[in-house]
Design a protein around this motif. Structure first.
Motif, PDB file in Angstrom:
ATOM      1  N   ARG A 131       0.881  -1.373   0.018  1.00  0.00           N
ATOM      2  CA  ARG A 131      -0.026   0.074  -0.024  1.00  0.00           C
ATOM      3  C   ARG A 131       0.851   1.153  -0.214  1.00  0.00           C
ATOM      4  O   ARG A 131       1.615   1.499   0.811  1.00  0.00           O
ATOM      5  CB  ARG A 131      -0.850  -0.162   1.430  1.00  0.00           C
ATOM      6  CG  ARG A 131      -1.602   1.144   1.560  1.00  0.00           C
ATOM      7  CD  ARG A 131      -2.324   0.995   2.901  1.00  0.00           C
ATOM      8  NE  ARG A 131      -2.598   2.591   3.533  1.00  0.00           N
ATOM      9  CZ  ARG A 131      -3.243   2.732   4.758  1.00  0.00           C
ATOM     10  NH1 ARG A 131      -3.386   1.600   5.332  1.00  0.00           N
ATOM     11  NH2 ARG A 131      -3.845   3.769   5.013  1.00  0.00           N
ATOM     12  N   ASP A 249      -5.955   0.617   1.864  1.00  0.00           N
ATOM     13  CA  ASP A 249      -6.201   0.538   3.506  1.00  0.00           C
ATOM     14  C   ASP A 249      -7.378  -0.410   3.354  1.00  0.00           C
ATOM     15  O   ASP A 249      -7.431  -1.147   4.455  1.00  0.00           O
ATOM     16  CB  ASP A 249      -6.499   1.884   3.993  1.00  0.00           C
ATOM     17  CG  ASP A 249      -7.022   1.863   5.322  1.00  0.00           C
ATOM     18  OD1 ASP A 249      -8.254   2.676   5.262  1.00  0.00           O
ATOM     19  OD2 ASP A 249      -6.483   1.329   6.184  1.00  0.00           O
ATOM     20  N   ASP A 253      -7.551  -4.661   4.792  1.00  0.00           N
ATOM     21  CA  ASP A 253      -8.439  -5.443   5.882  1.00  0.00           C
ATOM     22  C   ASP A 253      -9.402  -6.814   5.186  1.00  0.00           C
ATOM     23  O   ASP A 253      -9.553  -7.666   5.987  1.00  0.00           O
ATOM     24  CB  ASP A 253      -9.710  -4.287   6.366  1.00  0.00           C
ATOM     25  CG  ASP A 253      -8.960  -3.336   7.171  1.00  0.00           C
ATOM     26  OD1 ASP A 253      -7.551  -3.557   7.503  1.00  0.00           O
ATOM     27  OD2 ASP A 253      -9.650  -2.777   8.105  1.00  0.00           O
TER      28      ASP A 253
HETATM   29 MN    MN Z   1      -6.754   0.275   7.974  1.00  0.00          MN
END
Ligand code: MN
Ligand code: IPM
Length: 361
Positions: A131, A249, A253
């Motif tokens: 990321r 982000d 997850d």
């Molecule tokens: Mn996060």
């Protein structure tokens, strides 16, 4: 005499417990004196007491010592006047001021861990999300427009330098891995929305430019919406995924959820001269101080820290220790010796920690 000084910020909520658990495991693997964990303040709790989320001495230590180990930060209700959370500012200030441009999020299903994706157990999920960590939509943090109470906007920033370095990081990482579980191919998947926004089309074009130096590695593309389907339907196709900050982000997850959740998911935030290692989870204040938290994500982040230090300093003793810890975590989970609550067990933070230390003997 310790060989490596680690700036340690326990932070808020479960942060102290998982940080201390990790210190115990790293010391058990490396010996009492190899790593000097120097404790520093920071986070939402410290802000409430002092008005400073990242004190100057803490920042100086993060800048000057060999690596940063962080527990967790953030407390509900501790927010700035603009509504953004104070605790998150600890990470963000360190990311931007130390230029930690590659946020490395491994997504690996460990033996013995149940995945909601039944068909991919036994090594079927093993990829890494890279990321971009210093620009994208996060470049607007604290700089967006708030106009009276009727208009707000944040800009998405994509630079050639920022994209080149994170794409290079992704291709270099793929070169060190063994390819995607499905076909063994070394592959970097560019995650974007190049079909809609020029900034993402630019992100993709720069990744293509970087790819020219890696003819041995396949480049692949997936729109940020489509990749959420692929990460569920064919996770074994992925080797390395590179994404802009906000997309990274979000999909990291989702990736974590496919391999046991945030409690088992590590992260390393890496720049050219500095690196911060922490579990990908938050501060979980609801279970703080009750010995209930799983230390696994932070311990595996400690493994990432040892490997980063080993490569940076040419110190094989650290990579050996990292391998022993990773093997011990796999043994403890696959044999059910101490299964944390988030993975369906009843083991406390200390029971998981002690079992990992015993498994290394
Ligand atoms: Mn996060
Ligand atoms: C993460 C977290 C952070 C982020 C917060 C805590 C600043 O969600 O590391 O994924 O938004 O990047």
């Amino acid at each position: 005499m310790a060989n490596y000084r680690i700036a340690t910020i326990e932070g808020d909520g479960i942060g102290p417990e998982v940080a201390q658990a990790t210190i115990s495991v790293l010391k058990a693997a490396c010996g009492e004196n190899k790593l000097d964990f120097q404790m520093f303040d920071g986070g939402a709790g410290h802000y409430v007491k002092t008005g400073h989320v990242l004190p100057d001495d803490t920042f100086a230590a993060c800048r000057d010592l060999d690596a940063i180990l962080h527990g967790a930060a953030g407390l509900p209700g501790v927010v700035y006047p603009d509504g953004t959370e104070v605790g998150n500012d600890l990470h963000l200030r360190l990311r931007f001021r130390l230029d930690l441009y590659a946020n490395v999020r491994p997504v690996k299903l460990l033996p013995g861990v149940l995945s909601p994706l039944r068909a991919f157990e036994n090594g079927g999920i093993d990829y890494v999300i890279i990321r971009e960590n210093t620009e994208g939509l996060y470049a607007s943090r604290g700089a967006g427009v708030l106009l009276r109470d009727e208009f707000a906007s944040d800009s998405l920033v994509v630079t050639r330098k920022g994209t080149e370095r994170v794409a290079k990081f992704a291709f270099e990482l793929s070169r060190k891995r063994n390819g995607a579980p499905r076909d063994g191919k070394r592959r970097v998947t560019v995650c974007d929305k190049a079909n809609i926004l020029r900034s993402y089309a630019f992100f993709r074009a720069v990744c293509d430019d970087v790819h020219a130096a890696y003819p041995d590695i396949e480049i692949d593309y997936a729109y940020a919406d489509a990749i959420t389907v692929h990460m569920v339907k064919r996770p074994d196709f992925y080797d390395v995924i590179v994404a802009e900050n906000m997309f990274g982000d979000i999909i990291s997850d989702l990736g974590a959820a496919t391999v046991g959740g945030m409690g088992i998911s590590p992260s390393g935030e890496i720049g050219d001269g500095h690196a911060l290692f922490q579990g990908a989870h938050g501060s979980a204040p609801d279970i703080a101080g009750q010995n209930l938290a799983s230390p696994v994500a932070t311990i595996l982040s400690g493994v990432m820290m040892l490997r980063w230090l080993a490569e940076r300093h040419g110190d094989d003793t650290l990579s050996d220790a990292a391998n022993r810890i990773e093997t011990a975590v796999g043994t403890v989970l696959s044999k059910g010796l101490a299964v944390p609550r988030d993975l369906g067990g009843k083991a406390s933070c200390t029971e998981v920690t002690d079992a990992i230390c015993r498994a290394m003997k």
